[in-house]
Motif scaffolding. Structure first.
Motif, short mmCIF file in Angstrom:
data_model
loop_
_atom_site.label_atom_id
_atom_site.label_comp_id
_atom_site.label_asym_id
_atom_site.label_seq_id
_atom_site.Cartn_x
_atom_site.Cartn_y
_atom_site.Cartn_z
N ALA B 344 1.07 -1.16 0.08
CA ALA B 344 0.34 -0.36 0.62
C ALA B 344 0.95 1.54 0.02
CB ALA B 344 -0.88 0.44 1.38
N ARG B 345 2.32 1.16 0.13
CA ARG B 345 2.88 2.75 0.54
C ARG B 345 3.73 2.75 -0.63
NH1 ARG B 345 7.50 0.77 4.98
NH2 ARG B 345 8.99 -0.68 3.45
N LYS B 346 3.29 1.75 -1.85
CA LYS B 346 4.06 2.66 -2.81
C LYS B 346 2.71 3.70 -3.68
CE LYS B 346 6.20 -1.77 -4.21
NZ LYS B 346 5.65 -3.20 -4.69
N TYR B 347 1.38 3.23 -2.99
CA TYR B 347 0.83 4.23 -3.69
C TYR B 347 0.54 5.69 -3.35
CZ TYR B 347 -1.27 0.45 -6.03
OH TYR B 347 -2.28 -0.65 -6.93
N GLY B 348 0.90 5.52 -1.64
CA GLY B 348 0.97 7.43 -1.40
C GLY B 348 1.50 6.80 0.34
N LYS B 349 1.41 8.00 0.60
CA LYS B 349 1.78 7.92 2.18
C LYS B 349 0.41 7.30 3.63
CE LYS B 349 4.47 10.52 5.50
NZ LYS B 349 4.57 12.00 6.05
N LEU B 350 1.19 6.37 4.29
CA LEU B 350 0.36 5.82 5.00
C LEU B 350 -0.49 6.72 6.25
CD1 LEU B 350 1.58 1.77 4.71
CD2 LEU B 350 -0.39 2.85 3.84
N ASP B 351 -1.48 6.48 7.34
CA ASP B 351 -1.40 6.91 8.27
C ASP B 351 -2.34 6.18 9.38
OD1 ASP B 351 -4.43 9.28 6.49
OD2 ASP B 351 -4.37 7.22 7.67
N PHE B 352 -2.82 6.62 10.66
CA PHE B 352 -3.66 5.51 11.12
C PHE B 352 -4.90 5.35 11.08
CE2 PHE B 352 -2.99 4.26 15.43
CZ PHE B 352 -4.02 3.98 15.61
N GLU B 353 -5.46 5.74 10.42
CA GLU B 353 -6.80 4.70 9.44
C GLU B 353 -6.35 4.05 9.03
OE1 GLU B 353 -8.83 6.36 11.76
OE2 GLU B 353 -10.11 5.10 10.30
N MET B 354 -5.83 4.02 7.78
CA MET B 354 -5.52 3.31 6.58
C MET B 354 -4.78 1.90 7.52
SD MET B 354 -3.34 6.30 4.13
CE MET B 354 -3.30 5.69 2.48
N LEU B 355 -4.10 2.41 8.39
CA LEU B 355 -2.93 1.35 9.10
C LEU B 355 -4.46 0.18 9.75
CD1 LEU B 355 -0.42 1.94 10.98
CD2 LEU B 355 -0.30 0.98 8.77
N LYS B 356 -5.42 1.08 9.89
CA LYS B 356 -6.57 -0.12 10.84
C LYS B 356 -7.67 -0.60 9.63
CE LYS B 356 -9.43 2.13 14.28
NZ LYS B 356 -10.23 3.65 14.87
N ARG B 357 -7.74 0.30 9.02
CA ARG B 357 -8.40 -0.35 7.73
C ARG B 357 -7.28 -1.45 7.40
NH1 ARG B 357 -8.75 5.02 4.04
NH2 ARG B 357 -10.40 5.59 5.83
N MET B 358 -6.78 -2.15 7.02
CA MET B 358 -5.55 -3.00 6.74
C MET B 358 -5.30 -3.91 8.00
SD MET B 358 -1.81 -1.60 4.74
CE MET B 358 -2.18 -0.13 4.93
N ARG B 359 -5.91 -4.48 8.99
CA ARG B 359 -6.48 -4.98 9.83
C ARG B 359 -5.29 -5.03 10.66
NH1 ARG B 359 -11.06 -6.28 7.33
NH2 ARG B 359 -9.88 -8.00 6.49
N VAL B 360 -4.16 -4.08 10.88
CA VAL B 360 -3.10 -4.10 11.80
C VAL B 360 -3.87 -4.13 13.25
CG1 VAL B 360 -0.91 -2.59 12.64
CG2 VAL B 360 -1.14 -3.06 10.42
#
Lengths: 244, 417
Positions: B344-360
């Motif tokens: 996912a980080r190839k598409y852009g910078k990751l934030d906290f919400e995005m990590l949540k979505r990825m189920r980290v």
């Protein structure tokens, strides 16, 4: 609120995408099963499936995100969830807007929803490769019946064709009345025109009994963990399993 | 045809061999029925949560050995039964046809001699392949001490073979299973691992043991520590290129002896060993990093978490730039999440919400990562330790109390938490 009503096909969905771009509007919901209780101000638009328009959409998808995406959409549409068309619609729109393959952009909500939708179908298909139970009929054809949540019969039939090679089989989705039939030469999926009557071979009962005994013997009672078993083998799947 | 009574006896004796997988072999089946799928397929699950994917059975449980931990020992008065090769083949084919199983797991007690037993096993699998036309999965147990030609021949017909190490040291083996010896167990493992690469180094020999070798050892029957067991496990993966090492918790039999414990080992220990085994195989850890040779694995934390707490200087890692090898070492980030992050980080910078979505699992991970430079975890190390400890007690294997860990009970007494 705008709702697009489509028929239950991939090309119906493509037609909806075409309509959305043509009319410059974004539907809130895309569905093949319109709800009867609607909030005030809802506009339902029936979308006719147009092969030419749909093909243009598919060409665009393949150009930006490859053939795989079409395969993924086909799988995702086999889901039993009501939101499936809306989720797929949003995914297609995103592919076309960004003009690239977005399948790995897991941080994005649309992508994750689509990934999850597809994964649920895939998971059930994988599980049923194991949970499907066949019985031998009087003329040697292997017959299996089941009621999956999602429409996975087409997905698993190919697996069993490779497995059974020279044995004919029938897989019967009782919920949807769909049958996958293999006569040792070709595999076909269709809705049977008449209800099926199945004559089970008399040796069948013996092997079912042996399997039940095997299953009981394999249990190690000192390690009972019902919750774990329920997790792996949901109760709704057990009615067609010989050992339960 | 095999009757219910004999099936019961031969199955109950075989179930302590915990290897259950039908994976690792991608063969389009020869024969008239069956093929293999690379990932393996689970056909059912037992009441204790184990997957049933093979017909796991002994050819006979009449044994001439007297291993102290075994229910079928020669000197025990247990019901004995045998099956013929035809009966095994017939049962396998019929179960397979009905999609009850992916294949056969065939073992045997040592009857008369290792060679005699191995010959009978070999006869069965050859019959299954050639006469009955079975193309599905076969896992064959090897008999330590059998002739090497028999073993080589077996490798041409089956997908996987295993020789059980049984116990983690030669001393324990001598004590508890005097008719077996380390040499007779390791020699065939060595032979098979050489044979798999016979034609070209690094390249698998076509059609020979496609799913490789595994082994099993009993945990809790002898006094060796987890650190030793884990080093042995790593050595087996490195030296013999095994696919998997299995740990079987010792379950006491009716036979009482001073050499064996009378109570079963808690399942938590086995669980922790499997977690550590996963770290070796998939997470890039070495046994040395996980624990010392004379230590047992921590009860209150899983081994990865324990490593992270022991190595605070390696954290926090920045999720947008850290490499994959370090990401998988973060508690709460598993293989799947780490792969998602890297993609996912190839598409852009990751934030906290995005990590949540990825189920980290951010409840754990947030104490060990920064997201775009920002830290969302707790600053106090002791608080982190406590949070993670209580988290893992939801495993429900042991009843942990506030006083079961010295550090926590100490802090409770002084009033700080």
């Amino acid at each position: 609120m705008i709702i697009y009503e489509i028929d239950n096909t991939l090309f119906g969905l493509y037609s909806a995408v075409f309509e959305s771009y043509k009319m410059q509007e974004i539907p809130d919901i895309v569905t093949s099963k319109p709800l009867y209780q609607m909030p005030i101000g809802t506009k339902i638009k029936k979308i006719e499936t147009d092969e030419k328009k749909a093909n243009r959409v598919q060409t665009a998808i393949i150009k930006y995100a490859g053939e795989d995406t079409v395969q993924m959409l086909k799988i995702a549409l086999k889901s039993c969830l009501d939101e499936k068309e809306t989720i797929c619609f949003n995914y297609i729109k995103k592919v076309i807007d960004s003009q690239k393959d977005i399948a790995f952009d897991y941080g994005d909500l649309t992508v994750m929803e689509f990934t999850d939708l597809k994964a649920k179908v895939g998971l059930e298909a994988h599980r049923f490769k194991g949970f499907l139970r066949f019985s031998e009929t009087e003329n040697g054809v292997l017959y299996a019946h089941y009621s999956p949540d999602n429409d996975i019969t087409e997905l698993i039939a190919h697996h069993f064709k490779k497995r059974f090679k020279y044995h004919a089989f029938i897989i019967h989705d009782e919920k949807r009345n769909i049958v996958a039939m293999y006569d040792t030469k070709t595999l076909k999926c269709f809705t049977p025109p008449v209800p099926l009557t199945v004559y089970i071979n008399e040796t069948e009962e013996n092997y079912r009994k042996l399997w039940k005994e095997y299953f009981d013997a394999v249990n190690i009672k000192e390690r009972k963990n019902k919750k774990l078993q329920d997790n792996y083998l949901p109760r709704r799947y057990r009615k067609n399993l010989t050992e339960f | 045809m095999l009757d219910g009574e004999r099936l019961k006896i031969l199955t109950e004796s075989a179930k302590y061999d915990v290897s259950c997988s039908s994976s690792g072999s991608k063969r389009s089946g020869e024969g008239t029925l069956g093929d293999c799928s690379k990932g393996g397929i689970c056909h059912s699950f037992t009441a204790d949560g184990r997957c049933v994917s093979l017909l796991k059975i002994l050819l006979t449980n009449k044994c001439c050995y007297d291993c102290l931990y075994c229910v079928n020992r020669r000197s025990v008065d247990a019901p004995r039964a045998s099956a013929t090769p035809d009966e095994i083949c017939e049962l396998t084919m019929n179960f397979y046809k009905r999609n009850y199983i992916e294949g056969l797991f065939l073992s045997s007690a040592v009857e008369r001699s290792p060679d005699y037993t191995m010959e009978r096993l070999l006869e069965t699998v050859i019959k299954l392949r050639k006469q009955y036309g079975f193309g599905g999965y076969i896992h064959l147990k090897g008999v330590p001490g059998a002739d090497r030609l028999l073993i080589e021949r077996a490798g041409m017909y089956v997908d996987r073979m295993s020789f059980n190490i049984e116990l983690p040291t030669e001393n324990s083996l001598r004590l508890l299973a005097p008719q077996k010896s380390a040499k007779t167990i390791f020699a065939p493992m060595r032979q098979l691992s050489d044979d798999i690469y016979k034609d070209e180094p690094g390249k698998f020999r076509r059609g020979f043991l496609p799913a490789g070798q595994t082994t099993q050892m009993i945990v809790g029957a002898s006094p060796e520590k987890d650190g030793h067991i884990l080093r042995l496990t790593q050595g087996l993966y490195d030296k013999y290129k095994l696919k998997r090492v299995y740990f079987s918790s010792y379950v006491p039999t009716n036979f009482k002896t001073e050499y064996l414990p009378t109570t079963p080992v808690g399942l938590l220990r086995e669980h922790r060993l499997y977690q550590a085994d996963w770290l070796l195989r998939f997470y890039g850890f070495s046994a040395k990093e996980i624990l010392d040779e004379d230590e047992n694995l921590e009860v209150g934390y899983d081994p990865k978490c324990h490593w992270a707490l022991k190595n605070p200087h390696r954290f926090p890692v920045e999720v947008n730039t850290a490499d994959y090898e370090m990401l998988v070492r973060v508690p709460g980030i598993g293989i799947r999440s780490a792969r998602r992050i890297v993609s996912a980080r190839k598409y852009g910078k990751l934030d906290f919400e995005m990590l949540k979505r990825m189920r980290v699992v951010l409840k754990r991970a947030k104490h060990f990562i920064t997201v775009g430079g920002k830290f969302f975890g707790n600053d106090d190390f002791r608080v982190i330790k406590n949070l993670l400890l209580l988290d893992s007690s939801s495993d429900n294997y042991t009843q942990l109390s506030l006083f079961s860990n010295d550090e926590i009970s100490g802090s409770v007494l002084t009033g700080e938490v």
